[in-house]
Design a protein around this motif. Sequence first.
Motif, PDB file in Angstrom:
ATOM      1  N   GLY A  19      75.846 129.674  15.031  1.00  0.00           N
ATOM      2  CA  GLY A  19      76.584 130.808  15.633  1.00  0.00           C
ATOM      3  C   GLY A  19      77.475 130.557  16.983  1.00  0.00           C
ATOM      4  O   GLY A  19      78.420 131.174  16.896  1.00  0.00           O
ATOM      5  N   ILE A  20      76.943 129.588  17.694  1.00  0.00           N
ATOM      6  CA  ILE A  20      77.555 129.243  18.720  1.00  0.00           C
ATOM      7  C   ILE A  20      78.711 128.159  18.676  1.00  0.00           C
ATOM      8  O   ILE A  20      79.945 128.163  19.377  1.00  0.00           O
ATOM      9  N   PRO A  23      82.466 129.520  16.517  1.00  0.00           N
ATOM     10  CA  PRO A  23      83.703 129.975  16.964  1.00  0.00           C
ATOM     11  C   PRO A  23      84.458 129.179  17.844  1.00  0.00           C
ATOM     12  O   PRO A  23      85.620 129.178  18.036  1.00  0.00           O
ATOM     13  N   LYS A  34      84.694 136.175  12.216  1.00  0.00           N
ATOM     14  CA  LYS A  34      84.194 137.375  12.086  1.00  0.00           C
ATOM     15  C   LYS A  34      82.571 137.369  11.980  1.00  0.00           C
ATOM     16  O   LYS A  34      82.044 138.137  12.610  1.00  0.00           O
ATOM     17  N   ALA A  36      80.473 135.068  12.963  1.00  0.00           N
ATOM     18  CA  ALA A  36      79.543 134.107  14.171  1.00  0.00           C
ATOM     19  C   ALA A  36      78.676 134.988  14.999  1.00  0.00           C
ATOM     20  O   ALA A  36      77.486 134.591  15.139  1.00  0.00           O
ATOM     21  N   TRP A  37      79.069 135.932  15.370  1.00  0.00           N
ATOM     22  CA  TRP A  37      78.260 136.652  16.241  1.00  0.00           C
ATOM     23  C   TRP A  37      77.286 137.451  15.448  1.00  0.00           C
ATOM     24  O   TRP A  37      76.037 137.669  15.987  1.00  0.00           O
ATOM     25  N   GLN A  38      77.191 137.788  14.230  1.00  0.00           N
ATOM     26  CA  GLN A  38      76.198 138.201  13.450  1.00  0.00           C
ATOM     27  C   GLN A  38      75.207 136.976  13.238  1.00  0.00           C
ATOM     28  O   GLN A  38      73.815 137.244  13.065  1.00  0.00           O
ATOM     29  N   VAL A  40      74.556 134.862  15.377  1.00  0.00           N
ATOM     30  CA  VAL A  40      73.895 134.768  16.638  1.00  0.00           C
ATOM     31  C   VAL A  40      72.635 135.541  16.624  1.00  0.00           C
ATOM     32  O   VAL A  40      71.464 135.746  17.108  1.00  0.00           O
ATOM     33  N   LEU A  41      73.159 136.845  16.324  1.00  0.00           N
ATOM     34  CA  LEU A  41      72.235 138.012  16.284  1.00  0.00           C
ATOM     35  C   LEU A  41      70.843 137.638  15.291  1.00  0.00           C
ATOM     36  O   LEU A  41      69.780 138.129  15.642  1.00  0.00           O
TER      37      LEU A  41
END
Length: 58
Positions: A19-20, A23, A34, A36-38, A40-41
Amino acid sequence: MEIGIILGTILGILLLIIGIVSPLVSKCKGIRNKWAWQVVLLGCCAIMTAIVNSFILL
């Protein structure tokens, strides 16, 4: 019983790395990422679950 803690921690770390890094790669290519932050969560949730499972075994 410790396999869940180990597996959750490894999965969480892998998801955080993916996830890091994604991006950064997509920014270099000029593509908007879109999901990637999901990821990370989800990685944070997996690590928190592993921590809670380790406290249950104490």
